[in-house]
Design an enzyme around this catalytic site. Structure first.
Site, short mmCIF file in Angstrom:
data_model
loop_
_atom_site.label_atom_id
_atom_site.label_comp_id
_atom_site.label_asym_id
_atom_site.label_seq_id
_atom_site.Cartn_x
_atom_site.Cartn_y
_atom_site.Cartn_z
N GLY A 13 0.83 -1.20 0.00
CA GLY A 13 0.00 0.00 0.00
C GLY A 13 0.86 1.24 0.00
O GLY A 13 2.08 1.16 -0.19
N VAL A 17 4.94 -2.28 2.83
CA VAL A 17 4.59 -3.67 2.50
C VAL A 17 3.86 -4.31 3.69
O VAL A 17 4.21 -4.06 4.84
CB VAL A 17 5.87 -4.47 2.19
CG1 VAL A 17 5.53 -5.89 1.73
CG2 VAL A 17 6.70 -3.76 1.14
N ASP A 128 -9.60 6.29 2.14
CA ASP A 128 -9.35 5.36 1.04
C ASP A 128 -10.09 4.05 1.24
O ASP A 128 -9.53 2.97 1.07
CB ASP A 128 -7.83 5.11 0.90
CG ASP A 128 -7.48 4.46 -0.44
OD1 ASP A 128 -8.26 4.61 -1.41
OD2 ASP A 128 -6.44 3.78 -0.51
#
Ligand code: INR
Length: 307
Positions: A13, A17, A128
């Site tokens: 992302g 990691v 998000d």
């Protein structure tokens, strides 16, 4: 980090990691997120400490739990989380439509909104939300929200660590139009997109660039103007040259949805963020008061609907 063992990479992302890992002391499977931009010895920025401690204080059944913070031999900071082995994106990819029956969609949506309402009450927005960030425990029928991006919350430019393209599909119009003062309604828009995707089994809006994405939104929700969204024409990316679309009737896109579900969806996909339904209000919506009928492919008879 001696306490933990990294087993395999499970995700990448904006912050770093993510590994599947093991707590060597308890033998518990955990998720380990290595923050690639934070070196412990440089002094972790105050804001990061604040963000991580906020994350640590989040204690809710529908938010993935932060268990520990650890430093490795190279002074890289790692966040240790509880582990779940599936996310909603994979679940939708690997299962036919029938696995997401109406009861399950309602149950998942309710849990997602409970998690979002909890965050918003604590002054945290996610920014998000997308199916890949919703972890599933199918046995317990639980959804947990993951990936509160630290980088995003302190305004480091969004650049994915991996070559994967950042998805715009769940971004609300105010962000696409360049608003810098957006707030909690951004998450409700994303949840609306996820609701639509659970129903249709495909993304509602799937533009490949900001502009094509905006045009897709306008084609269905109508092109905003000063009457439908006061102030919209002053946003940085607004153009008087936008093609003018009238709002479509969502009923035509979702013939399978009953009026209450359509009404909630349209309230979550309200273009004007100041008039968009809030997560706590969405939880009180009539959609959650009515029972879904059993459908023939629902073999989960212990999955009672209590809202
Ligand atoms: C899985 C992930 C299962 N579980 C990807 C994943 C594929 C299959 O990222 C994940 C996580 C988990 C995860 O079980 N716990 C967490 C991710 C994250 C936090 S985060 C916690 O914040 O996205 O890095």
């Amino acid at each position: 980090m001696a306490k933990y063992k990294k087993v395999e990479v499970i995700g990448r992302g904006a912050d770093g990691v993510v590994y599947k890992g093991l707590d060597r002391e308890t033998n518990q499977t955990v998720a380990i997120k290595k923050l690639h931009y934070i070196h412990c010895y440089n002094g972790v920025p105050d804001i990061t400490i604040r963000e991580i401690s906020l994350l640590g204080q989040m204690d809710h059944n529908n938010i993935v739990k932060l268990l520990d913070v650890a430093c490795d031999d190279y002074n890289k900071c790692h966040l240790i989380f509880e582990y779940l082995d599936l996310d909603l994106k994979k679940f939708m990819e690997n299962n036919p439509l029938a696995c997401l029956n109406k009861q399950r969609i309602k149950n998942f949506l309710h849990q997602i909104l409970l998690g979002v309402a909890y965050c918003h009450k604590r002054g945290v927005m996610h920014r998000d939300l997308k199916p890949a960030n919703l972890l599933l425990d199918l046995n317990a029928s639980v959804v947990k929200i993951a990936d509160f991006g630290l980088a995003r919350t302190f305004q480091i430019p969004i650049r994915e660590y991996s070559p994967e393209v950042v998805t715009l599909w769940y971004r609300p119009p105010e962000i696409l139009l360049g608003s810098r003062v957006y707030s909690t309604p951004v998450d409700v828009w994303s949840v609306g997109c996820i609701f639509a995707e659970m129903v249709m089994h495909q993304p509602l809006f799937d533009g490949h660039s900001k502009i094509s994405h905006l045009h897709q939104i306008f084609r269905i929700m109508g092109t905003p103007d000063e009457t439908t969204w006061p102030g919209v024409t002053s946003l940085p990316n607004y153009s008087l040259d936008f093609p003018k679309h009238n709002p479509e009737n969502l009923k035509d896109y979702f013939p399978q949805l009953k009026p209450a579900a359509l009404d909630l969806l349209s309230e979550m996909l309200c273009m004007d963020p100041s008039r968009r339904i809030s997560a706590p209000c969405a939880l009180e919506h009539a959609y959650f008061k009515e029972e879904e009928e059993e459908d023939e492919d629902d073999d989960d008879d212990d999955d009672d609907d209590d809202f």
